[in-house]
Design an enzyme around this catalytic site. Structure first.
Site, mmCIF file in Angstrom:
data_model
loop_
_atom_site.group_PDB
_atom_site.id
_atom_site.type_symbol
_atom_site.label_atom_id
_atom_site.label_comp_id
_atom_site.label_asym_id
_atom_site.label_seq_id
_atom_site.Cartn_x
_atom_site.Cartn_y
_atom_site.Cartn_z
ATOM 1 N N ASP A 8 0.880 -1.160 0.000
ATOM 2 C CA ASP A 8 0.000 0.000 0.000
ATOM 3 C C ASP A 8 0.935 1.231 0.000
ATOM 4 O O ASP A 8 2.097 1.116 0.388
ATOM 5 C CB ASP A 8 -0.841 -0.051 1.285
ATOM 6 C CG ASP A 8 -1.684 1.166 1.467
ATOM 7 O OD1 ASP A 8 -2.463 1.492 0.580
ATOM 8 O OD2 ASP A 8 -1.566 1.806 2.534
ATOM 9 N N ASP A 10 0.011 5.129 0.736
ATOM 10 C CA ASP A 10 -0.225 6.111 1.800
ATOM 11 C C ASP A 10 -0.208 5.423 3.167
ATOM 12 O O ASP A 10 -1.003 4.521 3.416
ATOM 13 C CB ASP A 10 -1.602 6.766 1.620
ATOM 14 C CG ASP A 10 -1.654 7.693 0.405
ATOM 15 O OD1 ASP A 10 -0.583 8.047 -0.108
ATOM 16 O OD2 ASP A 10 -2.764 8.055 -0.003
ATOM 17 N N GLY A 45 -7.155 4.862 3.658
ATOM 18 C CA GLY A 45 -7.395 3.683 2.820
ATOM 19 C C GLY A 45 -8.731 3.716 2.094
ATOM 20 O O GLY A 45 -9.044 2.833 1.314
ATOM 21 N N ARG A 48 -11.592 8.413 -2.618
ATOM 22 C CA ARG A 48 -11.791 9.866 -2.540
ATOM 23 C C ARG A 48 -13.264 10.230 -2.301
ATOM 24 O O ARG A 48 -13.592 11.023 -1.417
ATOM 25 C CB ARG A 48 -11.285 10.518 -3.826
ATOM 26 C CG ARG A 48 -11.125 12.021 -3.707
ATOM 27 C CD ARG A 48 -10.637 12.604 -5.025
ATOM 28 N NE ARG A 48 -9.423 11.941 -5.488
ATOM 29 C CZ ARG A 48 -8.947 12.028 -6.727
ATOM 30 N NH1 ARG A 48 -9.557 12.771 -7.614
ATOM 31 N NH2 ARG A 48 -7.857 11.367 -7.079
ATOM 32 N N SER A 115 -5.048 5.039 -4.276
ATOM 33 C CA SER A 115 -4.859 6.428 -4.729
ATOM 34 C C SER A 115 -4.718 6.565 -6.243
ATOM 35 O O SER A 115 -3.978 5.822 -6.886
ATOM 36 C CB SER A 115 -3.627 7.038 -4.062
ATOM 37 O OG SER A 115 -3.414 8.328 -4.591
ATOM 38 N N ASN A 117 -3.424 9.219 -7.316
ATOM 39 C CA ASN A 117 -2.259 10.103 -7.407
ATOM 40 C C ASN A 117 -0.948 9.342 -7.187
ATOM 41 O O ASN A 117 0.096 9.959 -6.950
ATOM 42 C CB ASN A 117 -2.379 11.226 -6.371
ATOM 43 C CG ASN A 117 -3.541 12.153 -6.693
ATOM 44 O OD1 ASN A 117 -3.602 12.743 -7.763
ATOM 45 N ND2 ASN A 117 -4.503 12.252 -5.780
#
Ligand code: B16
Ligand code: MG
Length: 216
Positions: A8, A10, A45, A48, A115, A117
């Site tokens: 993962d 973030d 987790g 958005r 994400s 991003n």
């Protein structure tokens, strides 16, 4: 046997949660309610749009679908302005040592992140060079605890999910790993990640031998 590790992003490799927090907080400020770091824990987790829904629930605010999309885009623009200034110094302690070790041992590596991003963060921090594959929010439709993103990572690495170990900081991520038939290392505290096969506070002092001894 462990032949691949899926990470993962973030909260595991980098602390981008603080930037998510600043950007969500700016939106809450604009909407006129307080959004604390404790509230922000609920967004880790989570996708958005789901994050926005949680934030609106905290503020007791309702929005039309169109307003939600506008607010999420605004938050993402602010978030991207923060992460576009990230540097390699923001890779979490011990991470690069562990990644170098497993690469030298021939273990395959993929990202498995919700994400959208991911590529910007990997580029800014220099993490890209350690990964054979990237599975992220731009490639999947189902959020963790659905196993889709981790199965995508295994597929990109051409590896049997049974031979993959997932590193996760979110409870839903540990569940997603198990739903994929993979084992999980929780990064954080046993109070939230107790279902993982191993829980460590971070990568400092952690090595592949410890991983193998505990779960192989
Ligand atoms: P974005 P991970 C997750 O990343 C974050 O933990 C979560 O807080 C965020 O809402 C989600 O990515 C979506 O991120 O808005 O950048 O697409 O932990 O799965 O690496
Ligand atoms: Mg995470």
């Amino acid at each position: 046997m462990i032949t691949a590790c899926i990470f993962d992003l973030d909260g595991v490799l980098v602390d981008s949660a603080k930037y998510h927090y600043l950007a969500w907080k700016a939106l809450a400020d604009k909407l006129g309610f307080e959004f604390t770091e404790k509230h922000n824990e609920r967004l880790k987790g989570v996708s958005r749009m789901k994050s926005l829904e949680i934030l609106l629930e905290v503020g007791g605010i309702t929005m039309t679908q169109e307003e939600k999309e506008k607010a999420a885009t605004e938050k993402n623009e602010l978030y991207r302005s923060y992460i576009s200034k990230m540097t390699p110094d923001e890779i979490l302690p011990g991470v690069e040592t562990f990644l170098k070790e497993i690469k030298a041992l021939g273990i395959k590596t993929s990202i498995g992140s919700a994400s959208k991003n991911t590529s910007l963060i990997m580029e800014r921090t220099g993490l890209s060079k350690y990964f054979d594959a990237v599975a992220d929010g731009t490639m999947v439709t189902k959020a963790k605890p659905d196993p889709e993103v981790f199965l995508k990572g295994a597929e990109l690495l051409n590896t049997d999910p049974k031979e993959c170990v997932v590193f996760e900081d979110a409870e839903a991520g540990v569940e997603a790993a198990h739903n994929a038939g993979m084992r999980a290392v929780g990064i954080g505290s046993t109070s939230t990640l107790g279902k993982a096969e191993i829980v460590i506070p971070g990568f400092t002092g952690f090595d592949f031998k410890t991983l193998k001894d505990k779960i192989d």
